[in-house]
Design an enzyme around this catalytic site. Structure first.
Site, mmCIF file in Angstrom:
data_model
loop_
_atom_site.group_PDB
_atom_site.id
_atom_site.type_symbol
_atom_site.label_atom_id
_atom_site.label_comp_id
_atom_site.label_asym_id
_atom_site.label_seq_id
_atom_site.Cartn_x
_atom_site.Cartn_y
_atom_site.Cartn_z
ATOM 1 N N ASP A 169 0.841 -1.199 0.000
ATOM 2 C CA ASP A 169 0.000 0.000 0.000
ATOM 3 C C ASP A 169 0.880 1.255 0.000
ATOM 4 O OD1 ASP A 169 -2.377 1.815 1.011
ATOM 5 O OD2 ASP A 169 -3.290 -0.133 0.566
ATOM 6 N N ASP A 170 0.440 2.304 0.664
ATOM 7 C CA ASP A 170 1.073 3.628 0.598
ATOM 8 C C ASP A 170 2.473 3.616 1.232
ATOM 9 O OD1 ASP A 170 1.291 6.360 0.165
ATOM 10 O OD2 ASP A 170 -0.600 6.853 1.147
ATOM 11 N N LYS A 175 -3.567 -0.509 -7.031
ATOM 12 C CA LYS A 175 -4.653 0.093 -6.245
ATOM 13 C C LYS A 175 -4.553 1.609 -6.367
ATOM 14 C CE LYS A 175 -6.176 0.759 -1.445
ATOM 15 N NZ LYS A 175 -6.073 0.268 -0.055
ATOM 16 N N ASP A 201 -6.133 5.122 -5.138
ATOM 17 C CA ASP A 201 -6.912 5.759 -4.066
ATOM 18 C C ASP A 201 -7.479 7.109 -4.519
ATOM 19 O OD1 ASP A 201 -7.926 6.004 -1.483
ATOM 20 O OD2 ASP A 201 -6.089 5.259 -0.551
ATOM 21 N N ARG A 204 -13.957 0.100 -4.931
ATOM 22 C CA ARG A 204 -14.378 0.187 -3.538
ATOM 23 C C ARG A 204 -15.739 0.859 -3.484
ATOM 24 N NH1 ARG A 204 -10.748 1.058 0.385
ATOM 25 N NH2 ARG A 204 -12.394 2.228 1.405
ATOM 26 N N ASP A 254 -13.477 3.537 4.128
ATOM 27 C CA ASP A 254 -12.626 2.457 4.641
ATOM 28 C C ASP A 254 -13.325 1.675 5.755
ATOM 29 O OD1 ASP A 254 -10.773 3.459 2.932
ATOM 30 O OD2 ASP A 254 -9.345 4.089 4.474
#
Ligand SMILES: *[C@@H]1O[C@H](CO)[C@@H](O)[C@H](O)[C@H]1NC(C)=O
Ligand SMILES: *[C@@H]1O[C@H](CO)[C@@H](O)[C@H](O)[C@H]1NC(C)=O
Length: 494
Positions: A70-71, A146, A148, A204, A208
């Site tokens: 992820d990030d 992914k 965001d 999504r 979250d």
């Protein structure tokens, strides 16, 4: 057949479902993502150790292939040609080395950015840098991306604005020629369920998730009562919130294009074992990508026995690829201290005429939940006209053959490769690398079908005691196989 019947059967005729055309994610992706266990604490060691654990604990051979970073992997500034720079203190050999090492183990590598000027943690985002960032991902042999929604410079608020922002990256990924699963993460904003499938492999559908079964949180405000304009999809969305949110468009899932209910909270802590089992089964039946979210380096036996249940994974990877739908909801049940409590029944068609039925108790006390065959098969015809309502069904419990904690512990403790191989053999491990789920289901492999616990007669009722904050998860199999074959044949003729 009359024109009316013809209309009714149109979905069976296979009108080409529109989905992003990269040939990937024909069933929901399975894997792992570091965010909910390590956040910005990322490194080459984390990714490589986790990858080896996926192999050693047998999870890779159950289908968990995608290792998603992820990030927080990048330097804060791009280089003077506008390209990303990997943080070489965290990833001393660069990103391509990580991807290549994973590929050697049979795994696939995922990376992350945001469709904004910055990522959520403040690293360089990809808005207006789509081309060079897609090129970097391709040159590093990345397999999954992914994307965001942080710091989007106000480029949201209508479906078209968001669509165009996410499509720019989809086009850039495509232009590289390297197939990469495109995992769009716009938090359910701007009616993503109407356009996500045209450009991405998953989207999504809410803010979250967090590790709570039912607790409402001010940070997750997008429900009809409190926030009709949905100002803040936010974070800290409970499982109950996510399920109710997706229920109106659960049927949008199709091969190559899935509702993403967010990373699994199994093994993170904060939920009971029964809550985690319910969570895992629902995410599988709803065809969400299944990305484990816990730290595998400190993994406990119980989490392993949830993640490695092949009878649940077979719901996710079923070739019929239909998501379970909410067919019954009861809010007239005991509430908890937040005023929350309800029961659900989710039901979905599976290959070979089977059906998954999940009786979910989110009330504050144990409940007896009943559901009729008429409701279970309502999507095949309301008012009891579905052919399935007139058959007898065997009921199989999909958690009955769950691995024991002792067996799971012995896998975690195994000294070396050969000890592990012996264990996998002894435990009759389902190996989807050898036998894909579609094959195993066709051969009616008992490891995928659960254990027979009861039967429902034609036009009958399934009635089950379900503990507080738990789910019962069943596969229904037609008792009369010959009837079943006839029905399938009729559908095929149409
Ligand atoms: C699964 O099958 C593959 C291919 O035969 C083999 O390499 C692997 O070791 C098996 N995995 C397990 C957990 O048995
Ligand atoms: C790019 O898009 C075209 C047209 O939809 C498709 O045929 C092709 O497979 C895509 N390529 C990649 C690498 O995604």
């Amino acid at each position: 057949m009359s024109w009316l019947t013809a209309l009714y059967f149109i979905p069976l005729l296979g009108i080409p479902a529109k989905a992003v055309n990269n040939g990937l994610a024909r069933t929901p992706p399975l894997g792992w993502n570091n965010w909910y266990s390590t956040y910005c604490d990322v490194s080459e060691d984390l990714i490589l150790e986790t990858s080896q654990l996926l192999v050693d604990t047998g999870l890779l051979d159950l289908g968990y292939k995608y290792v998603v970073l992820d990030d927080c992997w990048a330097e804060e500034e791009r280089d003077n040609t506008g390209h990303w720079r990997a943080d070489l203190t965290k990833f001393p050999n660069g990103m391509k080395y990580v991807a290549d090492t994973l590929h050697d183990k049979g795994l696939l590598f995922g990376m992350y950015s945001s469709a904004g000027e910055l990522t959520c943690a403040g690293y360089p985002g990809s808005l207006n840098h789509e081309k060079e960032d897609a090129e970097d991902l391709a040159s590093w042999n990345v397999d999954f991306f992914k994307y965001d929604n942080c710091y989007n410079l106000g480029q949201s608020g209508t479906a078209l604005i968001s669509f165009n922002r996410y499509k720019a990256m989809g086009d850039a990924l495509n232009a590289t020629g390297r197939p990469m699963v495109y995992s769009l993460c716009s938090w359910g904003e701007d009616q993503v369920h109407t356009w996500g499938m045209s450009i991405a492999n998953s989207w999504r559908m809410s803010g979250d998730i967090y590790n709570s079964f039912t607790r409402p949180d001010a940070l997750c405000s997008c429900d009809d009562e409190r926030d009709p304009q949905c100002i803040a999809p936010g974070t800290h969305c409970s499982l109950l919130f996510v399920l109710n949110h997706v229920s109106a468009y659960a049927d949008k899932a199709r091969p190559g294009a899935w509702n993403d209910l967010d990373i699994l909270q199994v093994g993170i802590g904060g939920m009971t074992d029964e809550e985690e089992k319910a969570h895992f089964a629902l995410w599988a039946a709803l065809k969400s990508p299944l990305l484990l979210g816990h730290d595998l380096r400190v993994s406990n036996a119980k989490s392993l026995t949830i993640a490695n249940n092949p009878a649940i994974l077979a719901l996710s990877q079923d070739p019929s690829t239909k998501a379970a739908l909410l067919v019954q909801r009861d809010t007239n049940v005991p509430k908890d201290k937040y005023g929350v409590g309800e029961t659900h029944v989710w039901s979905g068609g599976l290959a070979h005429g089977d059906q998954v039925v999940i009786l979910l108790n989110m009330a504050n006390e144990n409940q007896k939940i009943s559901v009729s065959l008429e409701e279970i098969f309502v999507r095949d015809g309301a008012g009891g006209i579905a052919a399935q309502n007139h058959h007898d069904w065997d009921v199989y419990d999909l958690w009955a053959d769950r691995m024991s904690d002792n067996d799971a512990q012995s896998i975690l403790d195994a000294a070396d490769q050969s000890a592990r191989e012996q264990l996998f053999q002894k435990l009759n491990w389902y190996n989807s690398t050898r036998i894909p789920y579609s094959e195993g289901l066709k051969m009616r492999d008992p490891r995928l079908l659960g254990k027979k616990v009861s039967m429902i007669s034609a036009q009958g009722i399934l009635e089950v005691d379900v503990s507080r904050h738990a789910a019962q998860v069943f596969r229904l199999r037609n008792v009369d196989d010959s009837n079943l074959k006839r029905r399938v044949a009729i559908k095929d003729e149409l």
